[in-house]
Design a protein around this motif. Structure first.
Motif, PDB file in Angstrom:
ATOM      1  N   GLU A 172      -0.798  -9.773  16.868  1.00 37.62           N
ATOM      2  CA  GLU A 172      -1.168  -8.520  16.215  1.00 37.62           C
ATOM      3  C   GLU A 172      -0.245  -8.071  15.091  1.00 37.62           C
ATOM      4  O   GLU A 172      -0.639  -7.313  14.225  1.00 37.62           O
ATOM      5  CB  GLU A 172      -1.226  -7.377  17.249  1.00 37.62           C
ATOM      6  CG  GLU A 172      -2.316  -7.513  18.282  1.00 37.62           C
ATOM      7  CD  GLU A 172      -1.891  -8.396  19.448  1.00 37.62           C
ATOM      8  OE1 GLU A 172      -0.702  -8.432  19.789  1.00 37.62           O
ATOM      9  OE2 GLU A 172      -2.779  -9.078  20.004  1.00 37.62           O
ATOM     10  N   TRP A 173       1.028  -8.492  15.098  1.00 30.83           N
ATOM     11  CA  TRP A 173       1.985  -8.001  14.108  1.00 30.83           C
ATOM     12  C   TRP A 173       3.150  -8.961  13.934  1.00 30.83           C
ATOM     13  O   TRP A 173       3.383  -9.832  14.750  1.00 30.83           O
ATOM     14  CB  TRP A 173       2.502  -6.608  14.477  1.00 30.83           C
ATOM     15  CG  TRP A 173       3.009  -6.459  15.886  1.00 30.83           C
ATOM     16  CD1 TRP A 173       2.322  -5.933  16.944  1.00 30.83           C
ATOM     17  CD2 TRP A 173       4.288  -6.854  16.409  1.00 30.83           C
ATOM     18  NE1 TRP A 173       3.101  -5.985  18.076  1.00 30.83           N
ATOM     19  CE2 TRP A 173       4.308  -6.531  17.776  1.00 30.83           C
ATOM     20  CE3 TRP A 173       5.422  -7.440  15.849  1.00 30.83           C
ATOM     21  CZ2 TRP A 173       5.406  -6.788  18.589  1.00 30.83           C
ATOM     22  CZ3 TRP A 173       6.526  -7.696  16.660  1.00 30.83           C
ATOM     23  CH2 TRP A 173       6.502  -7.362  18.018  1.00 30.83           C
TER      24      TRP A 173
ATOM     25  N   TRP B  31       5.358  -4.486   2.561  1.00 27.09           N
ATOM     26  CA  TRP B  31       5.921  -5.737   3.065  1.00 27.09           C
ATOM     27  C   TRP B  31       6.127  -6.697   1.908  1.00 27.09           C
ATOM     28  O   TRP B  31       5.233  -6.872   1.081  1.00 27.09           O
ATOM     29  CB  TRP B  31       4.961  -6.347   4.083  1.00 27.09           C
ATOM     30  CG  TRP B  31       5.368  -7.676   4.585  1.00 27.09           C
ATOM     31  CD1 TRP B  31       5.148  -8.877   3.977  1.00 27.09           C
ATOM     32  CD2 TRP B  31       6.068  -7.961   5.792  1.00 27.09           C
ATOM     33  NE1 TRP B  31       5.684  -9.902   4.735  1.00 27.09           N
ATOM     34  CE2 TRP B  31       6.240  -9.361   5.850  1.00 27.09           C
ATOM     35  CE3 TRP B  31       6.558  -7.174   6.830  1.00 27.09           C
ATOM     36  CZ2 TRP B  31       6.887  -9.985   6.919  1.00 27.09           C
ATOM     37  CZ3 TRP B  31       7.200  -7.796   7.885  1.00 27.09           C
ATOM     38  CH2 TRP B  31       7.365  -9.179   7.930  1.00 27.09           C
TER      39      TRP B  31
ATOM     40  N   TRP C 109       7.663  -4.254   9.013  1.00 22.95           N
ATOM     41  CA  TRP C 109       6.631  -4.445  10.035  1.00 22.95           C
ATOM     42  C   TRP C 109       5.293  -4.578   9.340  1.00 22.95           C
ATOM     43  O   TRP C 109       5.035  -3.890   8.342  1.00 22.95           O
ATOM     44  CB  TRP C 109       6.615  -3.246  10.985  1.00 22.95           C
ATOM     45  CG  TRP C 109       5.624  -3.382  12.104  1.00 22.95           C
ATOM     46  CD1 TRP C 109       5.862  -3.899  13.342  1.00 22.95           C
ATOM     47  CD2 TRP C 109       4.244  -2.988  12.101  1.00 22.95           C
ATOM     48  NE1 TRP C 109       4.718  -3.859  14.104  1.00 22.95           N
ATOM     49  CE2 TRP C 109       3.708  -3.295  13.354  1.00 22.95           C
ATOM     50  CE3 TRP C 109       3.414  -2.415  11.138  1.00 22.95           C
ATOM     51  CZ2 TRP C 109       2.385  -3.048  13.683  1.00 22.95           C
ATOM     52  CZ3 TRP C 109       2.089  -2.159  11.465  1.00 22.95           C
ATOM     53  CH2 TRP C 109       1.593  -2.473  12.729  1.00 22.95           C
ATOM     54  N   SER C 110       4.451  -5.461   9.852  1.00 28.33           N
ATOM     55  CA  SER C 110       3.113  -5.616   9.300  1.00 28.33           C
ATOM     56  C   SER C 110       2.119  -5.951  10.393  1.00 28.33           C
ATOM     57  O   SER C 110       2.393  -6.799  11.249  1.00 28.33           O
ATOM     58  CB  SER C 110       3.093  -6.729   8.256  1.00 28.33           C
ATOM     59  OG  SER C 110       1.766  -6.920   7.791  1.00 28.33           O
ATOM     60  N   ALA C 111       0.978  -5.287  10.359  1.00 25.31           N
ATOM     61  CA  ALA C 111      -0.138  -5.661  11.221  1.00 25.31           C
ATOM     62  C   ALA C 111      -0.691  -6.989  10.710  1.00 25.31           C
ATOM     63  O   ALA C 111      -0.612  -7.290   9.519  1.00 25.31           O
ATOM     64  CB  ALA C 111      -1.216  -4.582  11.173  1.00 25.31           C
ATOM     65  N   LEU C 112      -1.226  -7.798  11.606  1.00 26.34           N
ATOM     66  CA  LEU C 112      -1.813  -9.078  11.230  1.00 26.34           C
ATOM     67  C   LEU C 112      -3.296  -9.112  11.572  1.00 26.34           C
ATOM     68  O   LEU C 112      -3.707  -8.577  12.606  1.00 26.34           O
ATOM     69  CB  LEU C 112      -1.110 -10.230  11.957  1.00 26.34           C
ATOM     70  CG  LEU C 112       0.361 -10.435  11.651  1.00 26.34           C
ATOM     71  CD1 LEU C 112       0.918 -11.551  12.535  1.00 26.34           C
ATOM     72  CD2 LEU C 112       0.574 -10.760  10.188  1.00 26.34           C
TER      73      LEU C 112
ATOM     74  N   TRP D  88       6.995   0.215  16.663  1.00 22.36           N
ATOM     75  CA  TRP D  88       5.716  -0.489  16.736  1.00 22.36           C
ATOM     76  C   TRP D  88       5.853  -1.891  17.292  1.00 22.36           C
ATOM     77  O   TRP D  88       4.853  -2.565  17.506  1.00 22.36           O
ATOM     78  CB  TRP D  88       5.071  -0.538  15.352  1.00 22.36           C
ATOM     79  CG  TRP D  88       4.855   0.825  14.776  1.00 22.36           C
ATOM     80  CD1 TRP D  88       4.532   1.964  15.471  1.00 22.36           C
ATOM     81  CD2 TRP D  88       4.963   1.206  13.415  1.00 22.36           C
ATOM     82  NE1 TRP D  88       4.417   3.018  14.610  1.00 22.36           N
ATOM     83  CE2 TRP D  88       4.681   2.588  13.338  1.00 22.36           C
ATOM     84  CE3 TRP D  88       5.259   0.504  12.243  1.00 22.36           C
ATOM     85  CZ2 TRP D  88       4.697   3.280  12.128  1.00 22.36           C
ATOM     86  CZ3 TRP D  88       5.262   1.203  11.050  1.00 22.36           C
ATOM     87  CH2 TRP D  88       4.980   2.573  11.006  1.00 22.36           C
TER      88      TRP D  88
ATOM     89  N   ALA E  73       7.377  -8.474  12.789  1.00 19.53           N
ATOM     90  CA  ALA E  73       8.440  -7.504  12.531  1.00 19.53           C
ATOM     91  C   ALA E  73       9.687  -8.243  12.067  1.00 19.53           C
ATOM     92  O   ALA E  73       9.951  -9.373  12.482  1.00 19.53           O
ATOM     93  CB  ALA E  73       8.755  -6.698  13.791  1.00 19.53           C
TER      94      ALA E  73
ATOM     95  N   ASN F  33       1.380  -1.936   6.771  1.00 18.64           N
ATOM     96  CA  ASN F  33       2.649  -2.645   6.637  1.00 18.64           C
ATOM     97  C   ASN F  33       3.650  -1.745   5.942  1.00 18.64           C
ATOM     98  O   ASN F  33       3.274  -0.848   5.191  1.00 18.64           O
ATOM     99  CB  ASN F  33       2.467  -3.961   5.880  1.00 18.64           C
ATOM    100  CG  ASN F  33       2.074  -3.747   4.433  1.00 18.64           C
ATOM    101  OD1 ASN F  33       2.918  -3.529   3.582  1.00 18.64           O
ATOM    102  ND2 ASN F  33       0.765  -3.804   4.152  1.00 18.64           N
TER     103      ASN F  33
ATOM    104  N   LYS G 143      -1.320 -15.065  12.147  1.00 16.71           N
ATOM    105  CA  LYS G 143      -0.080 -15.520  12.788  1.00 16.71           C
ATOM    106  C   LYS G 143       0.158 -16.993  12.502  1.00 16.71           C
ATOM    107  O   LYS G 143       1.241 -17.380  12.052  1.00 16.71           O
ATOM    108  CB  LYS G 143      -0.139 -15.294  14.300  1.00 16.71           C
ATOM    109  CG  LYS G 143       1.050 -15.878  15.042  1.00 16.71           C
ATOM    110  CD  LYS G 143       0.894 -15.790  16.539  1.00 16.71           C
ATOM    111  CE  LYS G 143       2.041 -16.487  17.226  1.00 16.71           C
ATOM    112  NZ  LYS G 143       1.866 -16.566  18.676  1.00 16.71           N
TER     113      LYS G 143
END
Length: 119
Positions: A101-102, A22, A52-55, A117, A104, A33, A60
């Protein structure tokens, strides 16, 4: 990362993916990510961007604050919070969707659906 039919379509039209971590704004995710740029070597104008990346918990709000300092504003929808670029930004059609959670990214809002995802 992408729905199988989207992946197949892009490959059928001669595009190939190039992936990396990312790289948007100053979000440096520690979780999963990926950034994926699809391009046709013989046609440099045919490009599609996906990321896309998980957080982690709380990321956030930090990310939203960061992009708001860059002139973005938010719009809450059923799928999450859309990050809307400033009107003087090209292209203004970019799609950033963020949940708890993510996050995009796709080069249009509609193409966020291409990211498996993000469902």
């Amino acid at each position: 990362m992408l729905a199988p039919d989207v992946d197949a379509y892009l490959r059928n039209v001669g595009m190939t993916p190039s992936t990396g971590p990312w790289q948007y704004f100053e979000l440096f995710p520690t979780g999963a990510n990926i950034e994926c740029v699809w391009a046709a070597p013989e046609n440099p104008r045919s490009v599609r961007f996906y990321a896309w990346s998980a957080l982690k918990p709380g990321e956030k709000d930090s990310f939203i604050g960061m992009v708001q300092q860059s002139g973005y504003h938010t719009e809450t929808g059923a799928d999450g919070t859309w990050l809307i670029p400033p009107e003087d930004t090209y292209p203004i059609d970019d799609g950033f969707l963020i949940t708890e959670e993510w996050v995009a990214y796709a080069d249009t809002r509609e193409r966020i659906r291409d990211i498996v995802w993000a469902h």
